[in-house]
Design a protein around this motif. Sequence first.
Motif, PDB file in Angstrom:
ATOM      1  N   ASP A 153      -2.338  -5.598  -9.360  1.00  0.00           N
ATOM      2  CA  ASP A 153      -1.584  -5.714 -10.561  1.00  0.00           C
ATOM      3  C   ASP A 153      -1.242  -4.198 -11.029  1.00  0.00           C
ATOM      4  O   ASP A 153      -1.954  -3.238 -11.173  1.00  0.00           O
ATOM      5  CB  ASP A 153      -2.608  -6.199 -11.857  1.00  0.00           C
ATOM      6  N   GLU A 154      -0.097  -3.851 -10.700  1.00  0.00           N
ATOM      7  CA  GLU A 154       0.881  -2.422 -10.921  1.00  0.00           C
ATOM      8  C   GLU A 154       0.363  -2.023 -12.337  1.00  0.00           C
ATOM      9  O   GLU A 154       0.007  -0.947 -12.522  1.00  0.00           O
ATOM     10  CB  GLU A 154       1.932  -2.529 -10.440  1.00  0.00           C
ATOM     11  N   ALA A 195      -3.062  -1.251 -13.026  1.00  0.00           N
ATOM     12  CA  ALA A 195      -3.547   0.022 -12.291  1.00  0.00           C
ATOM     13  C   ALA A 195      -3.226   1.314 -13.045  1.00  0.00           C
ATOM     14  O   ALA A 195      -3.937   2.198 -13.556  1.00  0.00           O
ATOM     15  CB  ALA A 195      -2.794   0.104 -11.012  1.00  0.00           C
ATOM     16  N   GLY A 215       0.814  -1.302   0.006  1.00  0.00           N
ATOM     17  CA  GLY A 215       0.035   0.008  -0.029  1.00  0.00           C
ATOM     18  C   GLY A 215       0.795   1.326  -0.004  1.00  0.00           C
ATOM     19  O   GLY A 215       1.946   1.195  -0.372  1.00  0.00           O
ATOM     20  N   TYR A 245      -5.285   4.383 -14.624  1.00  0.00           N
ATOM     21  CA  TYR A 245      -5.077   5.504 -14.296  1.00  0.00           C
ATOM     22  C   TYR A 245      -5.231   6.445 -15.600  1.00  0.00           C
ATOM     23  O   TYR A 245      -5.887   7.530 -15.542  1.00  0.00           O
ATOM     24  CB  TYR A 245      -3.962   5.927 -13.524  1.00  0.00           C
ATOM     25  N   ILE A 280      -9.298   2.070  -7.654  1.00  0.00           N
ATOM     26  CA  ILE A 280      -8.191   1.052  -7.689  1.00  0.00           C
ATOM     27  C   ILE A 280      -7.810   1.125  -6.162  1.00  0.00           C
ATOM     28  O   ILE A 280      -7.253   2.261  -5.610  1.00  0.00           O
ATOM     29  CB  ILE A 280      -7.000   1.767  -8.466  1.00  0.00           C
ATOM     30  N   THR A 307      -8.165  -5.690  -3.940  1.00  0.00           N
ATOM     31  CA  THR A 307      -8.074  -7.161  -3.375  1.00  0.00           C
ATOM     32  C   THR A 307      -8.608  -6.783  -1.981  1.00  0.00           C
ATOM     33  O   THR A 307      -8.497  -5.520  -1.676  1.00  0.00           O
ATOM     34  CB  THR A 307      -7.001  -7.978  -3.262  1.00  0.00           C
ATOM     35  N   ARG A 351      -7.546  -1.175  -1.931  1.00  0.00           N
ATOM     36  CA  ARG A 351      -7.682  -2.225  -1.085  1.00  0.00           C
ATOM     37  C   ARG A 351      -9.152  -2.205  -0.893  1.00  0.00           C
ATOM     38  O   ARG A 351      -9.968  -1.295  -0.974  1.00  0.00           O
ATOM     39  CB  ARG A 351      -7.027  -1.955   0.131  1.00  0.00           C
TER      40      ARG A 351
HETATM   41  P1  ADP Z   1      -3.687   2.430   1.021  1.00  0.00           P
HETATM   42  O1  ADP Z   1      -2.233   2.788   1.421  1.00  0.00           O
HETATM   43  O2  ADP Z   1      -4.660   2.841   2.378  1.00  0.00           O
HETATM   44  O3  ADP Z   1      -3.807   1.056   0.672  1.00  0.00           O
HETATM   45  P2  ADP Z   1      -3.282   4.656  -0.657  1.00  0.00           P
HETATM   46  O4  ADP Z   1      -4.149   5.568  -1.639  1.00  0.00           O
HETATM   47  O5  ADP Z   1      -2.398   5.436   0.288  1.00  0.00           O
HETATM   48  O6  ADP Z   1      -4.082   3.478  -0.025  1.00  0.00           O
HETATM   49  O7  ADP Z   1      -2.164   3.871  -1.597  1.00  0.00           O
HETATM   50  C1  ADP Z   1      -2.610   2.704  -2.410  1.00  0.00           C
HETATM   51  C2  ADP Z   1      -1.647   2.558  -3.395  1.00  0.00           C
HETATM   52  O8  ADP Z   1      -1.587   1.406  -3.793  1.00  0.00           O
HETATM   53  C3  ADP Z   1      -1.566   3.489  -4.688  1.00  0.00           C
HETATM   54  O9  ADP Z   1      -0.452   3.326  -5.224  1.00  0.00           O
HETATM   55  C4  ADP Z   1      -2.576   2.520  -5.491  1.00  0.00           C
HETATM   56  O10 ADP Z   1      -2.312   2.630  -7.018  1.00  0.00           O
HETATM   57  C5  ADP Z   1      -2.087   1.010  -5.146  1.00  0.00           C
HETATM   58  N1  ADP Z   1      -3.036  -0.019  -5.340  1.00  0.00           N
HETATM   59  C6  ADP Z   1      -4.229  -0.221  -4.605  1.00  0.00           C
HETATM   60  N2  ADP Z   1      -4.869  -1.586  -4.915  1.00  0.00           N
HETATM   61  C7  ADP Z   1      -4.165  -1.893  -6.068  1.00  0.00           C
HETATM   62  C8  ADP Z   1      -4.564  -2.982  -6.699  1.00  0.00           C
HETATM   63  N3  ADP Z   1      -5.081  -3.657  -6.671  1.00  0.00           N
HETATM   64  N4  ADP Z   1      -3.312  -3.325  -8.001  1.00  0.00           N
HETATM   65  C9  ADP Z   1      -2.597  -2.426  -8.140  1.00  0.00           C
HETATM   66  N5  ADP Z   1      -2.090  -1.252  -7.234  1.00  0.00           N
HETATM   67  C10 ADP Z   1      -3.098  -0.938  -6.146  1.00  0.00           C
END
Ligand code: ADP
Length: 477
Positions: free
Chosen positions: A357-358, A361, A17, A365, A299, A330, A301
């Motif tokens: 899945d970066e 994602a 995260g 975006y 995108i 997820t 959690r």
């Molecule tokens: P948190 O730290 O509470 O999960 P944030 O918005 O601070 O939320 O950061 C989330 C990061 O994780 C962002 O970079 C977001 O793009 C990424 N992210 C969250 N879920 C996914 C996912 N399922 N696949 C890819 N990247 C994700």
Amino acid sequence: MKVLFVVSECAPFIKTGGLADVAGALPKELRKLGIDVRLILPKHSLIQEQFKSKMVKLFDIRIQLGWRNQYCGIELAEIDGLTYYFVDNEYYFKRDEIYGHHDDGERFSYFCRAVLDVLPHLDFQPNILHCHDWHTGMIPFLLKTEYAQNPFYQDMKTVFTIHNLQFQGIFPKEILTDVLNISEAYFTRQFLEFYGQVNFMKAALISADFITTVSPTYKNEILTSHYGEKLEGVLRERGNSFSGILNGIDDNLFNPKDDQDIFLPYEKSTLEKKLVNKRKLQELLEFPQNEEIPVMAMITRLTKQKGLDLIKAVVHEFINEDLQFVVLGTGDYEYEQFFKLIEYFYPEKVKVNIGFDEGLARKIYAGADMLLMPSLFEPCGLSQLIALKYGTIPIVRETGGLNDTVESFNEYTGKGNGFSFANFNAHDMLFTMKRALYYYKNKLIWKQLMESAMSSDNSWAQSARQYQQLFLANRKV
Ligand code: ADP
């Protein structure tokens, strides 16, 4: 000035995260200011081989944890000019998930002890230990108590950053004597006791020299009982030793101008190329390819924190609008199932990808028109910052960092970079979504919104200077 970042996850090595994004980006920015920043983190077995192959073993020592005597190897990697130390112990860190194990209390007690015990063996004596979240919470406490007598540590100060107050690291009382070698005398309300258990976050909040959190609004929110997760009283006692410094994003890592994962790079002056990304995304997701239909994305959690209950409450109403809705995330089974069901009902309008899945994602975006973040609470939030950078208009609830980074569109002045609503109320959210969909139809206004989103400055430079000030003010001279 020497600063050691102590953290449980760090991009690009390992990320669940926003914490990892911060640990990946802020040190680079601090280094530009002339600070010698290094990082120490667990050598999670999940770290990819391409990084593991760059690690070199420096030495190993033993760590005493109650009756246990555990191995601790220190490995070093120099990447992009930054020094990373990895704490190697397969018993604790060879796992298929980095959190959520029955022995997390022991695993992170080990990490805290290991960090303190290896310090005299490194050729690096930091002025400041910058600890992050509960996983490192025992470090400031141990430094103020047991290690305070040792001259090596006497001038070391601690800054502790709260990335999410909801996760506190709460464990049964026995962890004190059985694992941490901390006297039961500290099991009182004034110190480590928290409703009959031991709380790692609290340990840090009472003993760090300075506390920060990741946005000014979240800082004010967690001083109240509504957001304070039962620690608001402890935080209030810290008075002026507590501040909110907004997170940024790494402009080099998140930039549609040269993002290798998206279909076609673009920038503010070539927004027509964003439309190509949109069409390709629609194709990839098997949506009808029609650039007039707005694509709204999440995108995230899939947890309660992210405001998913608001979506549950009005889902049929908003899916009936003219839009395509894509979810990547997820998390909790309940929400995963909910979204899957909605996808089943509305196959033409809803696509749900359960997973992390970066690459996908980034494509979302770049290709989406709007990003929905109706969070119940949001310490800072990085997703909306990435969205802004990619000209994807955030629709958010005014909480935490969302409140500090998204300015709701004002139709009279033309100002704003997104849409927002104040109350945690499903119909307020629905109204705001409809408002965004309404202005989406006005191409001139929408272009203006995209340009203003992409002009928002959420780089780390300014926040890094605030951290620098704080380190200077707290350093022992
Ligand atoms: P948190 O730290 O509470 O999960 P944030 O918005 O601070 O939320 O950061 C989330 C990061 O994780 C962002 O970079 C977001 O793009 C990424 N992210 C969250 N879920 C996914 C996912 N399922 N696949 C890819 N990247 C994700």
